[in-house]
Design a protein around this motif. Structure first.
Motif, PDB file in Angstrom:
ATOM      1  N   SER A  75       0.117   5.001  12.037  1.00 10.54           N
ATOM      2  CA  SER A  75      -0.997   4.055  12.083  1.00 10.54           C
ATOM      3  C   SER A  75      -1.520   3.818  10.675  1.00 10.54           C
ATOM      4  O   SER A  75      -1.208   4.562   9.738  1.00 10.54           O
ATOM      5  CB  SER A  75      -2.122   4.598  12.974  1.00 10.54           C
ATOM      6  OG  SER A  75      -2.628   5.821  12.442  1.00 10.54           O
ATOM      7  N   LEU A  76      -2.330   2.773  10.542  1.00 13.05           N
ATOM      8  CA  LEU A  76      -2.904   2.400   9.250  1.00 13.05           C
ATOM      9  C   LEU A  76      -4.419   2.487   9.308  1.00 13.05           C
ATOM     10  O   LEU A  76      -5.043   1.999  10.266  1.00 13.05           O
ATOM     11  CB  LEU A  76      -2.487   0.965   8.882  1.00 13.05           C
ATOM     12  CG  LEU A  76      -3.143   0.357   7.634  1.00 13.05           C
ATOM     13  CD1 LEU A  76      -2.736   1.123   6.382  1.00 13.05           C
ATOM     14  CD2 LEU A  76      -2.779  -1.122   7.502  1.00 13.05           C
ATOM     15  N   ARG A  77      -5.009   3.102   8.301  1.00 16.62           N
ATOM     16  CA  ARG A  77      -6.458   3.113   8.160  1.00 16.62           C
ATOM     17  C   ARG A  77      -6.835   2.398   6.872  1.00 16.62           C
ATOM     18  O   ARG A  77      -6.466   2.818   5.777  1.00 16.62           O
ATOM     19  CB  ARG A  77      -7.016   4.532   8.122  1.00 16.62           C
ATOM     20  CG  ARG A  77      -8.547   4.557   8.019  1.00 16.62           C
ATOM     21  CD  ARG A  77      -9.098   5.947   7.770  1.00 16.62           C
ATOM     22  NE  ARG A  77     -10.563   5.907   7.698  1.00 16.62           N
ATOM     23  CZ  ARG A  77     -11.309   6.897   7.205  1.00 16.62           C
ATOM     24  NH1 ARG A  77     -10.743   8.016   6.754  1.00 16.62           N
ATOM     25  NH2 ARG A  77     -12.626   6.767   7.156  1.00 16.62           N
ATOM     26  N   LEU A  78      -7.557   1.288   6.990  1.00 20.41           N
ATOM     27  CA  LEU A  78      -8.101   0.583   5.830  1.00 20.41           C
ATOM     28  C   LEU A  78      -9.471   1.170   5.530  1.00 20.41           C
ATOM     29  O   LEU A  78     -10.338   1.212   6.406  1.00 20.41           O
ATOM     30  CB  LEU A  78      -8.236  -0.912   6.130  1.00 20.41           C
ATOM     31  CG  LEU A  78      -6.965  -1.677   6.468  1.00 20.41           C
ATOM     32  CD1 LEU A  78      -7.312  -3.091   6.912  1.00 20.41           C
ATOM     33  CD2 LEU A  78      -6.028  -1.707   5.269  1.00 20.41           C
ATOM     34  N   ARG A 132       3.389  -1.838   6.035  1.00 25.69           N
ATOM     35  CA  ARG A 132       4.831  -1.625   6.110  1.00 25.69           C
ATOM     36  C   ARG A 132       5.163  -0.137   5.976  1.00 25.69           C
ATOM     37  O   ARG A 132       6.078   0.378   6.618  1.00 25.69           O
ATOM     38  CB  ARG A 132       5.547  -2.432   5.019  1.00 25.69           C
ATOM     39  CG  ARG A 132       5.485  -3.940   5.243  1.00 25.69           C
ATOM     40  CD  ARG A 132       6.288  -4.686   4.200  1.00 25.69           C
ATOM     41  NE  ARG A 132       6.175  -6.129   4.390  1.00 25.69           N
ATOM     42  CZ  ARG A 132       6.931  -6.835   5.216  1.00 25.69           C
ATOM     43  NH1 ARG A 132       7.853  -6.219   5.948  1.00 25.69           N
ATOM     44  NH2 ARG A 132       6.787  -8.141   5.333  1.00 25.69           N
ATOM     45  N   GLU A 133       4.415   0.554   5.114  1.00 25.53           N
ATOM     46  CA  GLU A 133       4.614   2.001   4.991  1.00 25.53           C
ATOM     47  C   GLU A 133       4.302   2.700   6.306  1.00 25.53           C
ATOM     48  O   GLU A 133       5.001   3.636   6.719  1.00 25.53           O
ATOM     49  CB  GLU A 133       3.735   2.559   3.870  1.00 25.53           C
ATOM     50  CG  GLU A 133       4.133   2.144   2.465  1.00 25.53           C
ATOM     51  CD  GLU A 133       5.380   2.863   1.987  1.00 25.53           C
ATOM     52  OE1 GLU A 133       5.816   3.838   2.650  1.00 25.53           O
ATOM     53  OE2 GLU A 133       5.936   2.465   0.942  1.00 25.53           O
ATOM     54  N   ALA A 134       3.244   2.277   6.979  1.00 22.86           N
ATOM     55  CA  ALA A 134       2.883   2.869   8.270  1.00 22.86           C
ATOM     56  C   ALA A 134       3.967   2.588   9.308  1.00 22.86           C
ATOM     57  O   ALA A 134       4.300   3.457  10.124  1.00 22.86           O
ATOM     58  CB  ALA A 134       1.537   2.327   8.735  1.00 22.86           C
ATOM     59  N   GLU A 135       4.516   1.387   9.295  1.00 23.23           N
ATOM     60  CA  GLU A 135       5.606   1.056  10.220  1.00 23.23           C
ATOM     61  C   GLU A 135       6.830   1.931   9.975  1.00 23.23           C
ATOM     62  O   GLU A 135       7.467   2.412  10.916  1.00 23.23           O
ATOM     63  CB  GLU A 135       5.992  -0.414  10.074  1.00 23.23           C
ATOM     64  CG  GLU A 135       5.139  -1.380  10.863  1.00 23.23           C
ATOM     65  CD  GLU A 135       5.794  -2.732  11.001  1.00 23.23           C
ATOM     66  OE1 GLU A 135       5.498  -3.421  11.987  1.00 23.23           O
ATOM     67  OE2 GLU A 135       6.607  -3.114  10.126  1.00 23.23           O
ATOM     68  N   LEU A 136       7.157   2.147   8.697  1.00 22.07           N
ATOM     69  CA  LEU A 136       8.297   2.996   8.371  1.00 22.07           C
ATOM     70  C   LEU A 136       8.113   4.401   8.929  1.00 22.07           C
ATOM     71  O   LEU A 136       9.078   5.057   9.337  1.00 22.07           O
ATOM     72  CB  LEU A 136       8.475   3.084   6.852  1.00 22.07           C
ATOM     73  CG  LEU A 136       9.085   1.868   6.151  1.00 22.07           C
ATOM     74  CD1 LEU A 136       9.023   2.044   4.643  1.00 22.07           C
ATOM     75  CD2 LEU A 136      10.523   1.679   6.597  1.00 22.07           C
ATOM     76  N   ARG A 137       6.865   4.866   8.945  1.00 20.86           N
ATOM     77  CA  ARG A 137       6.551   6.211   9.422  1.00 20.86           C
ATOM     78  C   ARG A 137       6.274   6.258  10.919  1.00 20.86           C
ATOM     79  O   ARG A 137       5.957   7.311  11.443  1.00 20.86           O
ATOM     80  CB  ARG A 137       5.343   6.752   8.647  1.00 20.86           C
ATOM     81  CG  ARG A 137       5.678   7.092   7.209  1.00 20.86           C
ATOM     82  CD  ARG A 137       4.449   7.258   6.334  1.00 20.86           C
ATOM     83  NE  ARG A 137       4.817   7.824   5.051  1.00 20.86           N
ATOM     84  CZ  ARG A 137       5.413   7.147   4.081  1.00 20.86           C
ATOM     85  NH1 ARG A 137       5.686   5.867   4.247  1.00 20.86           N
ATOM     86  NH2 ARG A 137       5.739   7.742   2.938  1.00 20.86           N
TER      87      ARG A 137
END
Length: 302
Positions: A182-185, A174-179
């Motif tokens: 992209s997301l890195r796990l 959700r934080e990545a969507e707000l920004r």
């Protein structure tokens, strides 16, 4: 496991100020976060006049009050000059800074604190107030680090421990969507610790690595299913230092999201951060979002 916090798009943003440059940086960063989330910003000054009442004269207390309220007004004006449409509220608290921020954040806020450097090597270190806020908060806490003169990368980094961290991976998504990023796990496993824990069940390193990769893949698949438009990358690394890998990876991220590893202190109260969490908060190269874990996680040593 039930969440004790709201998702980022519904959380108020609370930031503490104390007159330091790092706190002002944190306040301006928190204001941008509040705009991004379309939430109000609440600025708190914890004067600790109640705790020092026996040692301060009436005149001294009035000076503290005047200085604190002046600082709140100045910070609010600076924020509103940069973000005219942002709703800003201020709070002068007679309690200490840690208690004031915990109360303001309660269970459903997002608390932002600055990194208080002292110069030299110590400039890397997080101050005692920030540590105490992070260790005792029941709400998410963001420690603002590494934002001076840096360009955004568009990446949110999420530290992943095991399949039980899906809740925190979703929060990071959700934080990545707000920004609009992209997301890195990132899953880091200590090979020596892993061998000690599973040697009776697995025959070799390849099987251990496979077990870690399988858990990571399951979380990645779940996140991708829930956030189909988000770019999600998942990596697993072996290391003897979980914190070291996360700190290095934070060089290339706008935000590092972690589940808060807390261990019991005296009387079983979880006021102590685990070793890896403690190290990352001290040395990360980007802001760190620490999400509280429940009592079942107290035994974690990471």
């Amino acid at each position: 496991m039930e969440s004790t916090f709201r998702t980022p798009d519904t959380s108020p943003v609370v930031v503490g100020v104390d007159g330091s440059d790092s706190a002002r940086t944190a306040a301006m960063w928190a204001a941008r976060e509040a705009v991004r989330r379309e939430r109000p910003l609440h600025i708190v000054y914890g004067a600790d006049t109640d705790g020092r009442a026996l040692y301060l004269s009436g005149e001294a207390v009035e000076r503290v009050r005047a200085n604190g309220r002046g600082l709140l007004d100045d910070t609010a004006q600076a924020v509103q000059a940069e973000h005219p449409g942002l709703r800003v509220t201020t709070e002068f608290s007679r309690a200490d800074a840690v208690t004031s921020l915990h109360r303001a954040g309660a269970l459903h806020g997002t608390i932002v604190v600055g990194n208080r450097g002292l110069g030299g090597f110590n400039s890397l270190m997080l101050g005692s107030v920030g540590l105490d806020v992070a260790a005792g908060a029941m709400a998410p806490v963001i420690v603002v680090r590494g934002v001076d003169g840096t360009e955004e990368t568009g990446t949110v980094l999420a530290a992943f421990r095991d399949e039980h961290d899906l809740l925190y991976a979703r929060y990071a998504a959700r934080e990545a969507e707000l920004r609009k990023g992209s997301l890195r796990l990132l899953h880091v496993w200590n090979i020596l610790q892993s061998v000690g824990q599973v040697v009776s069940m697995l025959d070799g390193i390849d099987e251990i690595a496979g077990a870690h990769a399988e858990a990571l893949q399951a979380v990645q698949d779940a996140v991708c299913e829930e956030f189909p438009d988000l770019e999600v990358r998942a990596d697993a690394e072996k290391s003897v230092s979980v914190a070291g890998v996360l700190v290095e990876a934070s060089r290339h991220a706008d935000l590092l999201v972690m589940g808060g590893r807390r261990v019991p202190g005296p009387l079983g109260i979880a006021r102590n951060l685990g070793r890896a969490t403690h190290s990352v908060l001290h040395h990360a190269h980007c802001p760190v979002l620490l999400i509280p874990r429940t009592g079942s996680d107290f035994g974690s040593r990471s």
